[in-house]
Enzyme design. Structure first.
Site, PDB file in Angstrom:
ATOM      1  N   HIS A 206      11.380  30.968  16.438  1.00  0.00           N
ATOM      2  CA  HIS A 206      12.171  31.482  15.157  1.00  0.00           C
ATOM      3  C   HIS A 206      13.738  30.643  15.906  1.00  0.00           C
ATOM      4  O   HIS A 206      14.652  30.002  14.737  1.00  0.00           O
ATOM      5  CB  HIS A 206      12.619  32.337  14.668  1.00  0.00           C
ATOM      6  CG  HIS A 206      13.017  33.257  15.739  1.00  0.00           C
ATOM      7  ND1 HIS A 206      12.798  34.171  16.701  1.00  0.00           N
ATOM      8  CD2 HIS A 206      14.806  33.654  15.414  1.00  0.00           C
ATOM      9  CE1 HIS A 206      13.855  34.670  17.387  1.00  0.00           C
ATOM     10  NE2 HIS A 206      14.757  34.550  16.790  1.00  0.00           N
TER      11      HIS A 206
HETATM   12  C1  UD1 Z   1      18.182  35.044  12.458  1.00  0.00           C
HETATM   13  C2  UD1 Z   1      19.451  35.628  13.678  1.00  0.00           C
HETATM   14  C3  UD1 Z   1      18.955  35.551  15.644  1.00  0.00           C
HETATM   15  C4  UD1 Z   1      18.194  36.769  15.389  1.00  0.00           C
HETATM   16  C5  UD1 Z   1      16.480  36.389  14.541  1.00  0.00           C
HETATM   17  C6  UD1 Z   1      15.800  37.922  14.563  1.00  0.00           C
HETATM   18  C7  UD1 Z   1      21.778  33.847  12.674  1.00  0.00           C
HETATM   19  C8  UD1 Z   1      22.761  33.393  12.991  1.00  0.00           C
HETATM   20  N1  UD1 Z   1      20.277  34.478  13.661  1.00  0.00           N
HETATM   21  O1  UD1 Z   1      17.887  34.207  12.990  1.00  0.00           O
HETATM   22  O2  UD1 Z   1      20.013  35.649  15.976  1.00  0.00           O
HETATM   23  O3  UD1 Z   1      17.398  36.786  16.496  1.00  0.00           O
HETATM   24  O4  UD1 Z   1      17.423  36.809  13.100  1.00  0.00           O
HETATM   25  O5  UD1 Z   1      14.559  37.300  13.025  1.00  0.00           O
HETATM   26  O6  UD1 Z   1      21.686  35.200  12.596  1.00  0.00           O
HETATM   27  N2  UD1 Z   1      13.957  33.933   5.684  1.00  0.00           N
HETATM   28  C9  UD1 Z   1      13.118  34.449   4.630  1.00  0.00           C
HETATM   29  N3  UD1 Z   1      12.704  34.918   4.931  1.00  0.00           N
HETATM   30  C10 UD1 Z   1      13.286  36.653   5.684  1.00  0.00           C
HETATM   31  C11 UD1 Z   1      13.822  35.816   6.357  1.00  0.00           C
HETATM   32  C12 UD1 Z   1      14.739  34.945   6.658  1.00  0.00           C
HETATM   33  O7  UD1 Z   1      12.331  33.623   4.122  1.00  0.00           O
HETATM   34  O8  UD1 Z   1      12.812  38.270   5.647  1.00  0.00           O
HETATM   35  C13 UD1 Z   1      14.095  32.139   5.928  1.00  0.00           C
HETATM   36  C14 UD1 Z   1      16.000  32.894   5.169  1.00  0.00           C
HETATM   37  O9  UD1 Z   1      16.165  32.544   4.077  1.00  0.00           O
HETATM   38  C15 UD1 Z   1      15.837  30.729   6.112  1.00  0.00           C
HETATM   39  C16 UD1 Z   1      15.873  31.208   8.096  1.00  0.00           C
HETATM   40  O10 UD1 Z   1      13.849  32.096   7.319  1.00  0.00           O
HETATM   41  O11 UD1 Z   1      15.534  29.999   6.309  1.00  0.00           O
HETATM   42  C17 UD1 Z   1      16.337  31.444   8.732  1.00  0.00           C
HETATM   43  O12 UD1 Z   1      16.616  32.717   8.507  1.00  0.00           O
HETATM   44  P1  UD1 Z   1      18.493  33.679   9.072  1.00  0.00           P
HETATM   45  O13 UD1 Z   1      18.849  34.853   9.097  1.00  0.00           O
HETATM   46  O14 UD1 Z   1      19.030  31.983   8.983  1.00  0.00           O
HETATM   47  O15 UD1 Z   1      17.854  33.616  10.503  1.00  0.00           O
HETATM   48  P2  UD1 Z   1      17.091  33.246  11.586  1.00  0.00           P
HETATM   49  O16 UD1 Z   1      16.509  32.232  12.223  1.00  0.00           O
HETATM   50  O17 UD1 Z   1      15.795  34.585  11.024  1.00  0.00           O
END
Ligand code: UD1
Length: 360
Positions: A206
């Site tokens: 991820h």
């Molecule tokens: C985040 C953390 C990372 C951690 C990880 C655990 C930051 C910078 N990164 O990364 O350190 O290891 O979480 O999972 O804070 N999304 C969904 N549904 C959800 C959550 C996210 O669709 O429930 C989508 C978001 O809209 C975005 C993408 O997934 O487009 C990434 O989510 P984001 O929270 O930005 O970062 P992670 O990759 O999850």
């Protein structure tokens, strides 16, 4: 003492349970949970509250998605308002996510002392958003709870030491013990997927550095597809990775050879991991959970903050993020079967140690 705890992303829900249990057992300590909503899907958030019986947060926002500045800025505004309303004695933050950064920054500006759990970890790679988040949070914190001796050294080399830094061990180990000490809590997920004990690999991907670089993502998926010729490879797919692969036909083809499932809850993941022959991941948490369950791991990153596991032979970093180098690391990990018996992450009572320091 009143603690306002900021959580927002999947690993933080898991880490928070250890301290919340310790608070429930302590006298005179109140914890107010604030969930930023950085992770919001049922299987990225609510499932952990159900699985681990984490209390419903008093503050629950919907502040996920968007670019880093956008997300962090919206979280900062909301957390500041909650801190003003609650007037806590401590603002407690976990790890290295955007929610961690927003929590520490909002609290420090309001002169609310910050407790940073998982302080002092460094990848020394400032291109990672997590590295920026942890460096800033460490420099703002009043109490720094380090999970390892390496983390204590990292802080010392940045001029942070003395009474502020406490080596308490890793709260993830506290939480992993919930299932290691109680094998009866294993679920039937592996059986349901038709997987035999120690006959499959489990993988997660991820990190932005992997998902946002098509060459790296393809290299990882191709190496996993190659491994699938030897054994099943189960991949609970993070929403970030799912979104990226949706527009990439080559990556999609490699993905078809894997056993892709939706993200799973804590006990399902721990069960999958405990029964696996190998873990392949870019997650910080999973590297350690693999070790806690005695499973060798390949970490598909250029570096890791959890260097002890590489030193002890439980974890391997590929020489580069190419499918050939990843496959080599996978072969070496499978041949090794594990590493040195050592426990660099404390005694499984990190949460109690944290509470003791905060209550003093
Ligand atoms: C985040 C953390 C990372 C951690 C990880 C655990 C930051 C910078 N990164 O990364 O350190 O290891 O979480 O999972 O804070 N999304 C969904 N549904 C959800 C959550 C996210 O669709 O429930 C989508 C978001 O809209 C975005 C993408 O997934 O487009 C990434 O989510 P984001 O929270 O930005 O970062 P992670 O990759 O999850």
């Amino acid at each position: 003492m009143k603690i306002l705890t900021v959580i927002g992303a999947r690993p933080q829900f898991i880490k928070a349970i250890a301290l919340s249990h310790a608070v429930a057992r302590a006298n005179g300590v109140q914890e107010v949970l604030l969930h930023t909503g950085q992770h919001y899907d049922d299987n990225m958030s609510a499932v952990f509250f159900r699985d681990l019986r984490l209390a419903e947060p008093k503050y629950r926002f919907d502040l996920g998605g968007g670019r880093h500045g956008d997300m962090t800025g919206r979280q900062l505004i909301a957390i500041e308002e909650a801190l003003i309303a609650e007037k806590p004695d401590v603002c407690l933050v976990y790890g290295d996510t955007n929610s961690t950064l927003a929590g520490s920054l909002a609290a420090a500006k309001l002169h609310v002392p910050v407790a940073h759990v998982e302080a002092g970890l460094r990848s020394f790679n400032r291109r990672m958003p997590e590295e920026i988040n942890r460096v800033v949070s460490d420099h703002l914190a009043t109490w720094l709870f380090a999970p390892t001796e390496t983390a204590v050294h990292n802080l010392a080399s940045e001029g942070i030491g003395g009474d502020k830094v406490h080596m308490v061990g890793d709260v993830m180990y506290d939480v992993s013990r919930l299932i290691i000490d109680n094998p009866g809590r294993r679920t039937d997920i592996a059986k349901g997927l038709g997987l035999s004990d120690k006959g499959y690999a489990v993988a997660t991907i991820h990190r932005q550095e992997n998902t946002d670089d098509p060459d790296r993502l393809l290299a990882i998926l191709e190496a996993l597809a190659e491994l699938s010729a030897q054994m099943n490879v189960v991949l609970p797919l993070h929403p970030r990775t799912r979104k990226t692969i949706a527009g990439d036909s080559e990556a999609g083809k490699a993905l078809e050879r894997l056993m892709t499932i939706d993200p799973v809850g804590f006990f399902d993941m721990a069960t999958l991991l405990a029964g696996a022959k190998l873990a392949v991941t870019d997650s910080g948490g999973l590297q350690k959970e693999a070790f806690f369950h005695g499973v060798p791991c390949v970490t598909v990153r250029d570096e890791t903050e959890w260097v002890e596991l590489v030193e002890h032979g439980w974890n391997r970093l590929p020489a580069s993020i190419t499918s050939g180098a990843i496959s080599e690391a996978i072969d070496a990990a499978l041949a090794s079967g594990g590493g040195k018996q050592a426990m660099p992450y404390g005694d499984g009572h990190a949460a109690e140690a944290i509470l003791k320091v905060l209550s003093a």
